[in-house]
Design a protein around this motif. Sequence first.
Motif, short mmCIF file in Angstrom:
data_model
loop_
_atom_site.label_atom_id
_atom_site.label_comp_id
_atom_site.label_asym_id
_atom_site.label_seq_id
_atom_site.Cartn_x
_atom_site.Cartn_y
_atom_site.Cartn_z
N GLN A 221 0.82 -1.21 0.00
CA GLN A 221 0.00 0.00 0.00
C GLN A 221 0.86 1.26 0.00
OE1 GLN A 221 -2.36 -0.72 3.49
NE2 GLN A 221 -3.95 -1.83 2.38
N LYS A 222 1.96 1.21 0.75
CA LYS A 222 2.89 2.34 0.77
C LYS A 222 3.43 2.62 -0.62
CE LYS A 222 7.39 3.68 2.70
NZ LYS A 222 8.47 3.30 3.66
N ARG A 223 3.84 1.57 -1.31
CA ARG A 223 4.36 1.76 -2.66
C ARG A 223 3.30 2.32 -3.58
NH1 ARG A 223 4.31 -2.20 -6.42
NH2 ARG A 223 4.34 -3.84 -4.83
N ARG A 252 -1.26 7.51 7.19
CA ARG A 252 -0.21 6.93 6.37
C ARG A 252 0.59 8.04 5.66
NH1 ARG A 252 -1.29 1.58 4.56
NH2 ARG A 252 -2.45 0.49 6.19
N ILE A 253 -0.12 9.02 5.17
CA ILE A 253 0.55 10.13 4.48
C ILE A 253 1.43 10.92 5.45
CG2 ILE A 253 0.13 12.34 3.30
CD1 ILE A 253 -2.38 10.97 2.09
N GLU A 254 0.93 11.13 6.66
CA GLU A 254 1.73 11.83 7.66
C GLU A 254 2.99 11.04 7.99
OE1 GLU A 254 1.12 14.09 11.96
OE2 GLU A 254 -0.46 12.82 11.15
N LEU A 255 2.88 9.72 8.06
CA LEU A 255 4.03 8.88 8.34
C LEU A 255 5.05 8.95 7.19
CD1 LEU A 255 5.40 6.84 10.20
CD2 LEU A 255 4.10 5.03 9.06
N TYR A 261 9.56 11.48 2.73
CA TYR A 261 8.96 11.55 1.40
C TYR A 261 8.26 12.89 1.21
CZ TYR A 261 9.79 6.51 1.11
OH TYR A 261 10.37 5.27 1.08
N ASP A 262 8.24 13.36 -0.03
CA ASP A 262 7.65 14.65 -0.34
C ASP A 262 6.15 14.50 -0.58
OD1 ASP A 262 7.04 17.20 -1.12
OD2 ASP A 262 8.20 17.18 -2.97
N VAL A 263 5.35 15.05 0.33
CA VAL A 263 3.89 15.00 0.18
C VAL A 263 3.30 16.40 0.03
CG1 VAL A 263 3.75 12.84 1.50
CG2 VAL A 263 3.52 15.02 2.69
N HIS A 327 1.88 20.03 7.29
CA HIS A 327 2.64 21.18 6.81
C HIS A 327 3.21 21.98 7.98
CE1 HIS A 327 3.88 24.41 4.24
NE2 HIS A 327 3.06 25.28 4.80
N PHE A 328 2.43 22.13 9.03
CA PHE A 328 2.87 22.89 10.20
C PHE A 328 4.07 22.22 10.87
CE2 PHE A 328 2.66 23.28 14.86
CZ PHE A 328 2.83 24.65 14.99
N ARG A 329 4.01 20.91 11.06
CA ARG A 329 5.10 20.20 11.72
C ARG A 329 6.38 20.25 10.88
NH1 ARG A 329 1.99 14.88 14.30
NH2 ARG A 329 1.14 15.99 16.12
N LYS A 330 6.23 20.19 9.57
CA LYS A 330 7.41 20.27 8.70
C LYS A 330 8.06 21.64 8.83
CE LYS A 330 8.97 19.71 3.96
NZ LYS A 330 8.59 19.39 2.55
#
Length: 337
Positions: A221-223, A252-255, A261-263, A327-330
């Motif tokens: 699923q990650k891939r 999952r996206i946050e992880l 990885y660039d989200v 976005h805030f945490r990044k």
Amino acid sequence: MQIVFLNTFEKPVEGGRVDVAQLSICEDGGLWRVLWLEAGAGADEGGKNEPHRWFEGTSWEELLAAFRYGVAKMMGAGYVPIIEGMLESGRASGGSLPSMLQCYGELNADETLFNELREWRRKTAAAEKRSAYLVASNRMLWMISAYVPHNLDELKQLPGWGKSKQEAYGEAVIGLTAGVERATSFPLDWVADNLDEEHYTAWLYKQKENKYKGIMDRQQQKRRILDLLQQSGGLDELQSELKLPRRELLMRIELLEQEGYDVDGLIQRELDTVPEEEQEQIMEAMASIGDRYLKPVLQHVYGETAAAQSGKPVEMLYERLRLIRIHFRKKTQEKAV
């Protein structure tokens, strides 16, 4: 093709014979394969065997998950490796009393009582607006229906049934079990001597198999998530493809972002319709009151009335907050560096 790992497995069969198989990890130009070859199985007219391909790809993480899943499955079927230690904790032997109680419960569950307990769980979860497994897992319901506790003291002897569940649901469960006849008794120290060793070993390997199957599914699923992100896919497309709950997908996206990885592209696409002023208010709220819990942020930005709503409107607001929190945490991490 280069073989980087090879192990032989043996399985005793009727007539004193032994079935033999070989498990190998091979590499060819950056492409990895996990191959399982049973001697004498699937031979063509020339007497050559074709191996079963458990994995083919470039991801070492996916390879390990597929490797361990296959090993657990074949060891559960009776194959024993010449070289042990491939499943982290080694062979599924010995075990503990809690796992024995769980195994016996699954193998000896009373179907009628189990269904009654499952219906109680469904109604309770619906009333509390929470997932059913948070009320009680299937494994717990199997144990309850197998051992049939008649009072609270007996109920709390089941592994995994802690103080909080006792206080919240103990009386309701005993209300369903107290009048049901049972063939066994408490305490449950008799289980270890009455559990078939062969069935228990197979059950232990099945737990390992399920564990590695879950890891393997998550890796796949990650891939797929990463592939769709590269194709500029959005949350709707990801959810349709992966059949994951929306909240799980966002986690999952946050992880993935935490793993490097660039989200950003996905977040920008999803927040394209959210006014910049509103996004800034949310960021400021997270900076002032913290970002760990989203309900206080929701109340601060949208008010108590919005936070008290239920259904899709408030779910959409929480989704917005989760995206902005990534976005805030990044940005916070970048400032700290």
